[in-house]
Design a protein around this motif. Structure first.
Motif, short mmCIF file in Angstrom:
data_model
loop_
_atom_site.label_atom_id
_atom_site.label_comp_id
_atom_site.label_asym_id
_atom_site.label_seq_id
_atom_site.Cartn_x
_atom_site.Cartn_y
_atom_site.Cartn_z
N UNK A 9 25.71 5.16 -0.83
CA UNK A 9 25.02 4.85 0.38
C UNK A 9 24.64 3.91 0.81
N UNK A 10 25.40 2.61 -0.36
CA UNK A 10 25.68 1.44 0.15
C UNK A 10 26.59 1.22 1.17
N UNK A 11 27.36 1.67 0.44
CA UNK A 11 28.61 1.30 1.24
C UNK A 11 28.71 1.79 3.55
N UNK A 12 27.31 3.06 3.40
CA UNK A 12 27.09 3.65 4.88
C UNK A 12 25.92 2.40 5.12
N UNK A 13 25.34 1.96 4.31
CA UNK A 13 24.44 1.55 4.63
C UNK A 13 25.03 0.10 5.39
#
Ligand code: ASP
Length: 602
Positions: free
Chosen positions: A390-394
């Motif tokens: 989720x962190x990478x996507x955001x």
């Protein structure tokens, strides 16, 4: 005064127009092409520096390509339906021509119209034939326009052109010197200047105040597309100025050159610190024409359980549409990029596709962008925790269809590898996407430590440290020195380093400290740069300067990737000149005179 008309011709081929119809003119040039028209008549395209004109010639049997001829004929409109709108002279032709052959030509060594398919060594061997092509004619004229624009701009700002010597003592620019043996003093050598650096500083001590020179510089370095042994630079130095004054002066010259070639004056280049350039673009010569910027992911992976991402630094880039759609990368292209990343110094290149979040279209997506519409898939996706995904996507603002790439390593490696990957994935040809000039400022004073732990200077050792960092310079040692900033700056355009400069050290105490840190003892300093240090004892003004690479500037302005295309007589990639056969041996007698003997190959 000499105009277009001379005793030998009345007009230039490429300048004739329909308005000239009815005039009898004489033009001179090379036979560009000929086409048979009927048994007697041939169309002969005659070429000079301005273009070509079609001549209708009766009895042209003896005219071959590259013959030099003088043609007298009458300008007339081409017959209905035969005009050529790709040619400036395409509406007209010369009729009733009488032709005088001024000199014959052997068949040219390569067809001028297919020059790009010809091996470069052949083109350079016969460079005088190559120079006849429209491309080189245009490039050399652009180059002359650049030279004259920068000269005018510098003169308008009160700079005076001063020539500095070519036969000098070795001076530090960080490259290897070319040397010239002395006949008067066998065993002694001159160096050819890597730049006029110390002489321009001496000009400042000499009260010249504002110096410039269109200067030839010589550096014995490996050649590349943007590098030749000898190159020209607009070399500048001024007294009682700050960095911003230098930017003003150089900015004016570069804007004038740009306008002279492209017709458009660029705005003032923005400033970017070296640190920002390295973090966002992975390069100290950021190509800001396109995005694909490097995004910081280190905090996200600080406590990661994923071995391949355990490193002091993790960064990523996102390639929009890289995973799905018309510009999706193939699997073999991805494998190629992974291999390239390893060649560039990474242990690996982590990649993942961005897909719609679980529940939407694709199955098998590992992890999920919580709340977002995107998740990561394939590549290393399965190894990431849901929070990491989720962190990478955001952080990367990833959307389904994108591809993301991550590198985890020491910070310099991450920047370097992702910086190169970014160029590989997105860099437009040099002549496209506008001209993005950027001043890169606040370079580190030292680029690293050598095997003995001694700092290696990023620029020549006369570069003034940042005033705020002087204490650190005084007290620091080893790795703490690497944070010391210098007052050095570069001008970058479209990812090319166009030039560099700095505020110079004019304080004896600072200079002494720099030499001390670099391990240059007082005696060695005296032996190498004694003349400059001596000069500084007699009243040195604060001064600063810059140098702009004129070959590179011209190449960028005309959209050439290789500076050889804007140099009349360049060397090949291996440093040879196929035209004159340099470098070559010299007779033993000459060697003897110079007190030299050639050692057998090792
Ligand atoms: N001498 C430097 C160079 O040739 C330029 C400068 O610092 O003025 O790169």
């Amino acid at each position: 005064m000499i105009g277009a008309a001379t005793a030998m011709r009345t007009d230039l081929c490429g300048r004739l127009r329909l308005a000239d119809a009815g005039r009898t003119v004489t033009v001179c040039g090379w036979v560009d092409r000929r086409r048979e028209h009927s048994e007697h008549l041939a169309f002969v395209d005659l070429r000079d520096r301005t273009g070509v004109i079609q001549c209708v010639v009766d009895g042209a049997r003896d005219l071959r390509g590259e013959y030099v001829v003088r043609v007298t004929g009458t300008v007339r409109r081409r017959p209905e339906g035969t005009a050529n709108d790709r040619l400036a002279t395409g509406e007209i032709e010369l009729a009733d021509c009488s032709v005088e052959v001024l000199s014959a030509s052997e068949p040219p060594p390569f067809p001028l119209h297919e020059r790009t398919e010809v091996d470069e060594t052949i083109r350079l061997r016969y460079r005088y034939v190559d120079l006849r092509t429209e491309r080189l004619q245009r490039n050399l004229r652009a180059r002359a326009a650049v030279n004259s624009a920068v000269r005018r701009a510098m003169e308008a700002q009160g700079f005076v052109e001063i020539e500095t010597p070519m036969l000098i003592a070795s001076m530090p620019e960080g490259a290897r010197d070319f040397v010239v043996p002395s006949r008067k003093e066998p065993g002694a050598f001159y160096a050819l200047p890597q730049s006029p650096q110390l002489f321009k500083q001496l000009c400042m001590v000499g009260g010249i105040d504002r110096y410039y020179q269109v200067a030839r510089c010589l550096r014995d370095e490996d050649l590349r597309a943007d590098r030749q042994f000898e190159f020209m630079q607009l070399d500048v130095e001024a007294s009682f100025v700050t960095r911003d004054d230098v930017f003003g002066a150089i900015g004016e010259a570069v804007a004038a050159a740009t306008e002279a070639v492209t017709g458009r004056r660029p705005g003032e280049p923005p400033l970017m610190t070296w640190g920002e350039a390295m973090e966002r673009f992975g390069s100290d010569k950021p190509d800001t024409r396109f995005g694909l910027e490097l995004v910081e992911l280190t905090p996200l992976f600080e406590r990661t359980g994923t071995r391949v991402l355990q490193a002091p630094c993790v960064k990523g880039i996102r390639l929009p549409g890289g995973a799905a759609g018309p510009s999706a990368l193939t699997r073999s292209r991805v494998d190629e990029l992974v291999e390239a990343a390893k060649r560039w110094g990474a242990k690996g290149l982590a990649w993942m596709r961005v897909v719609p979040a679980a529940g939407e279209a694709t199955g098998g997506g590992a992890g999920g962008g919580s709340g977002g519409g995107a998740a990561l898939d394939a590549g290393v996706a399965k190894l990431l925790s849901p929070a990491e995904s989720a962190g990478v996507v955001s952080a990367l603002e990833a959307e389904p269809g994108d591809m993301v790439f991550l590198v985890a390593d020491e910070r310099p490696v991450v920047r370097q590898v992702l910086g190169l990957l970014r160029l590989e994935l997105g860099r437009p040809p040099v002549g496209e996407g506008g001209l993005n000039y950027v001043w890169v400022v606040d370079f580190p004073l030292f680029e690293g430590l050598d095997a003995d732990g001694r700092p290696v200077p990023s620029h020549h050792p006369f570069t003034m440290p940042h005033v705020d960092d002087l204490d650190r310079l005084e007290q620091g040692s080893g790795p703490d020195l690497l944070d010391v900033r210098s007052q050095a700056y570069d001008l970058v355009v479209n990812g090319w380093e166009l030039g560099s400069g700095s505020v110079r050290i004019h304080r004896a105490d600072v200079q002494r400290r720099i030499f001390e840190l670099l391990g240059i003892g007082p005696e060695q300093a005296q032996a190498r740069f004694g003349f400059l240090l001596d000069a500084f004892r007699f009243g040195v003004p604060p001064h600063a300067g810059f140098a702009v690479g004129l070959d590179r500037l011209t190449a960028v302005l005309v959209g050439e990737e290789n500076i050889r295309e804007v140099i009349a007589f360049p060397k090949t990639q291996s440093g040879a000149d196929p035209l004159t056969n340099a470098p070559g041996p010299i007779p033993p007698s000459h060697l003897g005179e110079l007190g030299l003997r050639v050692a057998p190959p090792a």
